[in-house]
Design a protein around this motif. Sequence first.
Motif, mmCIF file in Angstrom:
data_model
loop_
_atom_site.group_PDB
_atom_site.id
_atom_site.type_symbol
_atom_site.label_atom_id
_atom_site.label_comp_id
_atom_site.label_asym_id
_atom_site.label_seq_id
_atom_site.Cartn_x
_atom_site.Cartn_y
_atom_site.Cartn_z
ATOM 1 N N ILE A 109 -10.898 0.458 -27.416
ATOM 2 C CA ILE A 109 -10.906 -0.159 -26.082
ATOM 3 C C ILE A 109 -9.616 0.108 -25.320
ATOM 4 C CG2 ILE A 109 -12.509 -1.955 -26.767
ATOM 5 C CD1 ILE A 109 -10.095 -3.906 -26.766
ATOM 6 N N TYR B 23 -1.385 2.728 -9.883
ATOM 7 C CA TYR B 23 -2.330 1.630 -10.005
ATOM 8 C C TYR B 23 -1.923 0.726 -11.155
ATOM 9 C CZ TYR B 23 -5.673 4.322 -7.181
ATOM 10 O OH TYR B 23 -6.299 5.022 -6.182
ATOM 11 N N GLU C 161 -10.093 -0.698 -3.901
ATOM 12 C CA GLU C 161 -9.591 -0.429 -5.239
ATOM 13 C C GLU C 161 -10.651 0.270 -6.081
ATOM 14 O OE1 GLU C 161 -10.233 -3.364 -3.963
ATOM 15 O OE2 GLU C 161 -10.930 -4.814 -5.463
ATOM 16 N N ILE C 162 -10.203 0.810 -7.201
ATOM 17 C CA ILE C 162 -11.114 1.420 -8.163
ATOM 18 C C ILE C 162 -11.885 0.288 -8.844
ATOM 19 C CG2 ILE C 162 -11.278 2.795 -10.263
ATOM 20 C CD1 ILE C 162 -8.560 4.064 -9.467
ATOM 21 N N GLN D 166 -1.576 8.655 -10.462
ATOM 22 C CA GLN D 166 -2.330 9.842 -10.061
ATOM 23 C C GLN D 166 -1.440 10.688 -9.163
ATOM 24 O OE1 GLN D 166 -6.125 9.212 -8.046
ATOM 25 N NE2 GLN D 166 -6.879 11.142 -8.866
ATOM 26 N N TYR E 13 -7.600 5.018 -22.542
ATOM 27 C CA TYR E 13 -8.556 5.763 -21.737
ATOM 28 C C TYR E 13 -8.062 7.168 -21.433
ATOM 29 C CZ TYR E 13 -11.375 1.956 -19.627
ATOM 30 O OH TYR E 13 -12.238 0.937 -19.356
ATOM 31 N N TYR F 239 -16.408 4.463 -13.088
ATOM 32 C CA TYR F 239 -15.728 3.688 -12.055
ATOM 33 C C TYR F 239 -15.961 4.353 -10.708
ATOM 34 C CZ TYR F 239 -13.010 1.171 -15.619
ATOM 35 O OH TYR F 239 -12.634 0.377 -16.675
ATOM 36 N N TYR G 286 -1.270 2.958 -14.260
ATOM 37 C CA TYR G 286 -1.826 4.307 -14.203
ATOM 38 C C TYR G 286 -1.217 5.023 -13.006
ATOM 39 C CZ TYR G 286 -5.384 3.517 -17.761
ATOM 40 O OH TYR G 286 -6.027 3.281 -18.945
ATOM 41 N N GLY H 235 -12.620 -3.245 -22.945
ATOM 42 C CA GLY H 235 -11.954 -2.113 -22.335
ATOM 43 C C GLY H 235 -12.185 -1.955 -20.855
ATOM 44 N N LYS H 236 -13.022 -2.769 -20.270
ATOM 45 C CA LYS H 236 -13.259 -2.700 -18.826
ATOM 46 C C LYS H 236 -11.961 -3.010 -18.094
ATOM 47 C CE LYS H 236 -15.569 -5.645 -15.409
ATOM 48 N NZ LYS H 236 -16.535 -6.766 -15.306
ATOM 49 N N LEU H 237 -11.567 -2.107 -17.207
ATOM 50 C CA LEU H 237 -10.320 -2.269 -16.467
ATOM 51 C C LEU H 237 -10.578 -2.855 -15.079
ATOM 52 C CD1 LEU H 237 -8.509 1.111 -17.255
ATOM 53 C CD2 LEU H 237 -7.780 -1.143 -18.008
ATOM 54 N N ARG I 276 -5.589 14.262 -12.255
ATOM 55 C CA ARG I 276 -6.420 13.133 -12.605
ATOM 56 C C ARG I 276 -5.588 11.894 -12.880
ATOM 57 N NH1 ARG I 276 -9.767 15.474 -17.285
ATOM 58 N NH2 ARG I 276 -9.718 17.211 -15.852
ATOM 59 N N LEU I 277 -6.259 10.778 -12.842
ATOM 60 C CA LEU I 277 -5.628 9.498 -13.150
ATOM 61 C C LEU I 277 -5.189 9.503 -14.622
ATOM 62 C CD1 LEU I 277 -5.314 6.826 -11.547
ATOM 63 C CD2 LEU I 277 -7.448 6.092 -12.581
ATOM 64 N N TYR J 16 -17.004 5.180 -19.670
ATOM 65 C CA TYR J 16 -16.961 4.256 -18.531
ATOM 66 C C TYR J 16 -17.150 5.028 -17.231
ATOM 67 C CZ TYR J 16 -14.358 1.446 -21.999
ATOM 68 O OH TYR J 16 -13.955 0.771 -23.121
ATOM 69 N N LYS K 151 0.836 -1.200 0.000
ATOM 70 C CA LYS K 151 0.000 0.000 0.000
ATOM 71 C C LYS K 151 0.872 1.252 0.000
ATOM 72 C CE LYS K 151 -4.423 -1.266 1.990
ATOM 73 N NZ LYS K 151 -5.406 -1.003 3.053
ATOM 74 N N PHE L 94 -14.998 -0.988 -11.527
ATOM 75 C CA PHE L 94 -15.813 -0.717 -12.706
ATOM 76 C C PHE L 94 -17.284 -0.699 -12.334
ATOM 77 C CE2 PHE L 94 -17.160 -1.091 -17.072
ATOM 78 C CZ PHE L 94 -18.221 -1.978 -17.064
ATOM 79 N N GLY M 226 -11.579 11.497 -16.257
ATOM 80 C CA GLY M 226 -11.921 12.783 -15.684
ATOM 81 C C GLY M 226 -11.285 12.917 -14.315
ATOM 82 N N PHE N 108 -8.625 -2.967 -11.585
ATOM 83 C CA PHE N 108 -7.509 -2.277 -10.929
ATOM 84 C C PHE N 108 -7.034 -3.025 -9.691
ATOM 85 C CE2 PHE N 108 -7.096 1.885 -12.906
ATOM 86 C CZ PHE N 108 -8.292 2.037 -13.579
ATOM 87 N N GLY N 109 -5.770 -2.833 -9.388
ATOM 88 C CA GLY N 109 -5.262 -3.202 -8.082
ATOM 89 C C GLY N 109 -5.604 -2.102 -7.091
ATOM 90 N N GLN N 110 -5.229 -2.323 -5.832
ATOM 91 C CA GLN N 110 -5.597 -1.376 -4.781
ATOM 92 C C GLN N 110 -4.733 -0.122 -4.777
ATOM 93 O OE1 GLN N 110 -5.877 -3.784 -1.045
ATOM 94 N NE2 GLN N 110 -7.980 -3.086 -1.115
ATOM 95 N N ARG O 254 1.805 0.907 -20.877
ATOM 96 C CA ARG O 254 1.094 -0.353 -21.090
ATOM 97 C C ARG O 254 2.051 -1.357 -21.709
ATOM 98 N NH1 ARG O 254 -3.070 2.048 -25.591
ATOM 99 N NH2 ARG O 254 -1.679 1.994 -27.390
#
Lengths: 110, 112
Positions: B98, A86, B42-43, A38, B101, B35, A36, A96-98, A43-44, B33, A9, B45, B104, A100-102, A49
């Motif tokens: 896809i 992240y 975690e973030i 932040q 990203y 989230y 990613y 495209g749905k991501l 913003r993120l 999307y 963490k 979806f 925002g 994420f890790g914590q 990649r």
Amino acid sequence: AQRVTQPEKLLSVFKGAPVELKCNYSYSGSPELFWYVQYSRQRLQLLLRHISRESIKGFTADLNKGETSFHLKKPFAQEEDSAMYYCALTSGTSYGKLTFGQGTILTVHP
Amino acid sequence: EAGVTQFPSHSVIEKGQTVTLRCDPISGHDNLYWYRRVMGKEIKFLLHFVKESKQDESGMPNNRFLAERTGGTYSTLKVQPAELEDSGVYFCASSQDIRGYTFGSGTRLTVV
């Protein structure tokens, strides 16, 4: 099911020291992995990649399918690298749905 | 090019009230999307629009959450009635395909 694990963490290093942020994933197919970042009050944003195989801001990450890892590395950390990082995963079937890790908060001390 | 815009940036509401979050994607981005990051977690979806259609809403926590995307442009996420556990940061992102990203800056929702 897809899962991303970032075991740390919090991570603190001194300026100029090497840094490695760990990321492990579980997915039975061929995933696409991302990092990613932040920064404070920003913003993120995408850092890098795995399919690009590029180095951004001195960071690199190699996908190790045998160990299902995608660790982020930088040989010499800078104070401006302090941020939340992240690791994320998507698959070809998830549109495209991501996942994420914590997240890992990296602090680079002067 | 303008980025992804979310508003409000912060919202504090009482339990039981209704809140509507808005997201304006980058012009021309068909994919949008939502989230959410709940404190300490975690973030996660919530859902994915392709133009005005819901491609995947598997992450929507329950029927108190309603998302719409008018004419394939901006999107709203309404929480009605809000509960304490809905507190968190709600992120919107858009993309042309896809990958790649753009996020925002998020809406921080606090339910008291």
